[in-house]
Design a protein around this motif. Structure first.
Motif, PDB file in Angstrom:
ATOM      1  N   VAL A 380      12.810  -5.167  30.835  1.00 14.64           N
ATOM      2  CA  VAL A 380      13.946  -5.673  30.056  1.00 14.64           C
ATOM      3  C   VAL A 380      15.133  -5.848  30.997  1.00 14.64           C
ATOM      4  O   VAL A 380      15.341  -5.039  31.910  1.00 14.64           O
ATOM      5  CB  VAL A 380      14.304  -4.706  28.899  1.00 14.64           C
ATOM      6  CG1 VAL A 380      14.751  -3.339  29.416  1.00 14.64           C
ATOM      7  CG2 VAL A 380      15.346  -5.305  27.976  1.00 14.64           C
ATOM      8  N   SER A 381      15.881  -6.931  30.823  1.00 12.62           N
ATOM      9  CA  SER A 381      17.119  -7.139  31.569  1.00 12.62           C
ATOM     10  C   SER A 381      18.276  -7.066  30.588  1.00 12.62           C
ATOM     11  O   SER A 381      18.076  -6.874  29.384  1.00 12.62           O
ATOM     12  CB  SER A 381      17.103  -8.503  32.271  1.00 12.62           C
ATOM     13  OG  SER A 381      17.273  -9.559  31.331  1.00 12.62           O
ATOM     14  N   ALA A 382      19.506  -7.260  31.082  1.00 15.77           N
ATOM     15  CA  ALA A 382      20.678  -7.182  30.210  1.00 15.77           C
ATOM     16  C   ALA A 382      20.829  -8.416  29.340  1.00 15.77           C
ATOM     17  O   ALA A 382      21.753  -8.483  28.519  1.00 15.77           O
ATOM     18  CB  ALA A 382      21.938  -6.976  31.047  1.00 15.77           C
ATOM     19  N   SER A 383      19.909  -9.387  29.477  1.00 17.97           N
ATOM     20  CA  SER A 383      19.999 -10.607  28.671  1.00 17.97           C
ATOM     21  C   SER A 383      18.731 -10.863  27.871  1.00 17.97           C
ATOM     22  O   SER A 383      18.520 -11.966  27.362  1.00 17.97           O
ATOM     23  CB  SER A 383      20.289 -11.813  29.576  1.00 17.97           C
ATOM     24  OG  SER A 383      19.280 -11.958  30.561  1.00 17.97           O
ATOM     25  N   THR A 384      17.880  -9.835  27.739  1.00 18.50           N
ATOM     26  CA  THR A 384      16.676  -9.954  26.915  1.00 18.50           C
ATOM     27  C   THR A 384      16.644  -8.811  25.908  1.00 18.50           C
ATOM     28  O   THR A 384      17.505  -7.930  25.935  1.00 18.50           O
ATOM     29  CB  THR A 384      15.399  -9.918  27.781  1.00 18.50           C
ATOM     30  OG1 THR A 384      15.331  -8.665  28.488  1.00 18.50           O
ATOM     31  CG2 THR A 384      15.399 -11.057  28.796  1.00 18.50           C
ATOM     32  N   ASN A 385      15.679  -8.820  25.022  1.00 19.80           N
ATOM     33  CA  ASN A 385      15.564  -7.797  23.979  1.00 19.80           C
ATOM     34  C   ASN A 385      14.450  -6.800  24.284  1.00 19.80           C
ATOM     35  O   ASN A 385      13.362  -7.186  24.713  1.00 19.80           O
ATOM     36  CB  ASN A 385      15.253  -8.438  22.618  1.00 19.80           C
ATOM     37  CG  ASN A 385      16.443  -9.157  22.026  1.00 19.80           C
ATOM     38  OD1 ASN A 385      17.577  -8.979  22.470  1.00 19.80           O
ATOM     39  ND2 ASN A 385      16.199  -9.978  21.020  1.00 19.80           N
ATOM     40  N   GLY A 386      14.724  -5.520  24.015  1.00 22.05           N
ATOM     41  CA  GLY A 386      13.676  -4.510  24.092  1.00 22.05           C
ATOM     42  C   GLY A 386      14.162  -3.223  24.717  1.00 22.05           C
ATOM     43  O   GLY A 386      15.307  -3.108  25.171  1.00 22.05           O
ATOM     44  N   TYR A 387      13.273  -2.228  24.765  1.00 21.20           N
ATOM     45  CA  TYR A 387      13.590  -0.931  25.373  1.00 21.20           C
ATOM     46  C   TYR A 387      12.330  -0.411  26.061  1.00 21.20           C
ATOM     47  O   TYR A 387      11.207  -0.662  25.610  1.00 21.20           O
ATOM     48  CB  TYR A 387      14.083   0.083  24.325  1.00 21.20           C
ATOM     49  CG  TYR A 387      13.241   0.162  23.076  1.00 21.20           C
ATOM     50  CD1 TYR A 387      12.178   1.061  22.989  1.00 21.20           C
ATOM     51  CD2 TYR A 387      13.491  -0.675  21.980  1.00 21.20           C
ATOM     52  CE1 TYR A 387      11.396   1.127  21.845  1.00 21.20           C
ATOM     53  CE2 TYR A 387      12.710  -0.621  20.833  1.00 21.20           C
ATOM     54  CZ  TYR A 387      11.666   0.287  20.773  1.00 21.20           C
ATOM     55  OH  TYR A 387      10.887   0.342  19.649  1.00 21.20           O
ATOM     56  N   LEU A 388      12.517   0.271  27.182  1.00 20.60           N
ATOM     57  CA  LEU A 388      11.388   0.811  27.939  1.00 20.60           C
ATOM     58  C   LEU A 388      10.785   2.021  27.230  1.00 20.60           C
ATOM     59  O   LEU A 388      11.416   2.640  26.374  1.00 20.60           O
ATOM     60  CB  LEU A 388      11.836   1.196  29.346  1.00 20.60           C
ATOM     61  CG  LEU A 388      12.409   0.080  30.225  1.00 20.60           C
ATOM     62  CD1 LEU A 388      12.663   0.600  31.642  1.00 20.60           C
ATOM     63  CD2 LEU A 388      11.486  -1.136  30.267  1.00 20.60           C
ATOM     64  N   SER A 389       9.571   2.374  27.621  1.00 23.76           N
ATOM     65  CA  SER A 389       8.869   3.501  27.004  1.00 23.76           C
ATOM     66  C   SER A 389       9.555   4.817  27.350  1.00 23.76           C
ATOM     67  O   SER A 389      10.273   4.934  28.349  1.00 23.76           O
ATOM     68  CB  SER A 389       7.426   3.548  27.486  1.00 23.76           C
ATOM     69  OG  SER A 389       7.366   3.942  28.855  1.00 23.76           O
ATOM     70  N   ALA A 390       9.296   5.834  26.529  1.00 24.49           N
ATOM     71  CA  ALA A 390       9.858   7.163  26.779  1.00 24.49           C
ATOM     72  C   ALA A 390       9.409   7.695  28.132  1.00 24.49           C
ATOM     73  O   ALA A 390      10.192   8.310  28.868  1.00 24.49           O
ATOM     74  CB  ALA A 390       9.439   8.123  25.667  1.00 24.49           C
ATOM     75  N   GLY A 391       8.155   7.439  28.494  1.00 22.37           N
ATOM     76  CA  GLY A 391       7.657   7.915  29.774  1.00 22.37           C
ATOM     77  C   GLY A 391       8.375   7.275  30.948  1.00 22.37           C
ATOM     78  O   GLY A 391       8.747   7.958  31.903  1.00 22.37           O
ATOM     79  N   SER A 392       8.570   5.953  30.891  1.00 26.12           N
ATOM     80  CA  SER A 392       9.277   5.260  31.977  1.00 26.12           C
ATOM     81  C   SER A 392      10.711   5.748  32.094  1.00 26.12           C
ATOM     82  O   SER A 392      11.219   5.989  33.190  1.00 26.12           O
ATOM     83  CB  SER A 392       9.256   3.744  31.737  1.00 26.12           C
ATOM     84  OG  SER A 392       7.946   3.225  31.852  1.00 26.12           O
TER      85      SER A 392
END
Length: 413
Positions: A380-392
């Protein structure tokens, strides 16, 4: 949040991420209109990444939750970004090539007509993964240790115990487990430890052992399951996953589902991580950890029990005579490969995690543009949608100095 400003926390928020906890009740330095009303609020929805802050009964205050699209208020539809300001490396780093502005993707099946560059006569050496002394059980005495920033990891013969069942008793996620207790570590802790692991061994009473030296480690590092992998076994282990979708094998702690074969491996919580479908048999999962890439000082013998909080009663006398020189604070090792600090903006591989977006030395772990699909993603970048996994996120947090929340119209925190 867009138009809201920023909110920053330099210490406790990082520690919370490292330990899989939420940010409920923490203090933030804000610029803008952020408000945090969590005092006296249990915040049932704030359970740890990605659900971090719940200002219950205050719709105008921060709801840093998936359900509110990580917003400065209860309402969705406002853009937001979560940044990890990453630590400075503790070693001298070579310049990093400028990354691409898009995450790495799989190559197309069509071959290229010509090579993209003239081949050299000398093969490119394989990259070396940096393994700090503090990040592995290799060479350490048996017992509970702090490994890769994770407290109370049980080391045994250079292996980390990440799951154990004695054959009876309560079985649930725990913060520490030995080969003689019940429980399994969190997905985040296991993914972090897997970055410094060379092989995985499964042990089941009466069935023997099963070992995988490569693909099982990669699966843990990426949050995947072990469904369909090959294992070297000693004993009566059987893996019948061919043609089996293994709906229950979704990633740690649910790793192998031998569907329709009750006599074969069910390395799942529901079967107490067993060599068969039946529960009631003891089992252990070991990570054989990698040798350090640096020279290590001898490690003091640990205690045989995890670290616990002190009792409320003060001691009558100090346990040892104080010295006149204060003990220096330990230095966390930050390899060049494990931080965005000093790297060009764009997608990078950080701490073994592909396609982390670095921006001004910060790692973007969550972003919402104000509209569109919002779900867990691998980049994910600051111009896309989403969130990384808890593990990452837990892995990246080991090399982070502060957390910044940005919300349109609210500023930063």
């Amino acid at each position: 949040a867009c138009g809201a400003g920023t909110a920053t926390n330099d210490d406790t928020a990082v520690t919370a991420l490292q330990n899989g906890a939420s940010w409920q009740g923490l203090s933030w330095v804000t610029s803008g209109s952020f408000c945090f009303e969590t005092n006296g609020c249990e915040g049932e929805e704030a359970t740890g990444w990605p659900n971090m802050i719940h200002s219950c009964n205050r719709a105008d205050c921060v709801h840093w939750l998936v359900s509110s699209f990580h917003s400065a208020t209860y309402a969705s539809g406002h853009c937001s970004v979560t940044y990890l300001t990453m630590a400075e490396p503790t070693e001298t780093c070579a310049p990093t090539p400028a990354p691409t502005d898009a995450p790495t993707i799989a190559p197309t099946v069509a071959p290229t007509v010509a090579p993209t560059a003239a081949p050299t006569t000398v093969p490119t050496p394989a990259p070396t993964n940096v393994v700090p002394c503090t990040h592995t059980c290799y060479g350490k005495p048996d017992g509970f240790q702090t490994i890769a920033g994770i407290d109370n990891v049980f080391c045994l013969n250079g292996q980390a115990v990440i799951q154990s069942y004695t054959g009876s008793g309560t079985y649930t996620q725990v913060t520490s487990v030995s080969a003689s207790t019940n429980g399994y570590l969190s997905a985040g802790s296991v993914q972090t430890l897997a970055q410094y692991t060379s092989s995985v061994t499964l042990y089941a009473c009466g069935a023997g052992t099963a070992t995988n030296d490569d693909t099982a480690v990669t699966a843990l590092q990426n949050g995947a399951s072990w469904q369909g992998l090959s294992w070297v076994t000693s004993g009566s282990f059987c893996f019948e996953t061919n043609g089996c979708e293994g709906e229950e094998a979704t990633g740690w702690p649910n790793m192998i589902h031998s569907c329709n074969r009750a006599d074969c491996v069910h390395w799942l919580v529901s079967s107490f991580h067993s060599a068969t479908y039946a529960s009631g048999h003891c089992s252990v999962t070991y990570l054989t950890m990698a040798e350090p890439t640096e020279t290590c000082a001898p490690t003091p013998a640990p205690t045989d029990a995890p670290t616990i909080a002190p009792t409320v009663a003060p001691t009558v006398a100090p346990t040892a005579a104080p010295t006149t020189v204060p003990t220096p604070a330990p230095t966390n090792v930050v390899p060049c490969t494990h931080t965005c600090y000093g790297k060009p903006d764009g997608f990078q591989t950080i701490a073994g995690i592909d396609n982390v977006f670095c921006l001004n030395g910060q790692a973007v772990i969550q972003s919402y543009t104000g509209s569109g699909t919002y779900t867990q993603v691998t980049s994910v970048s600051a111009s896309t949608n989403g969130y990384l996994s808890a593990g990452s996120v837990q892995t990246l947090a080991q090399y982070t100095s502060s957390v910044t929340l940005y919300a349109c119209g609210a500023g930063t925190a």
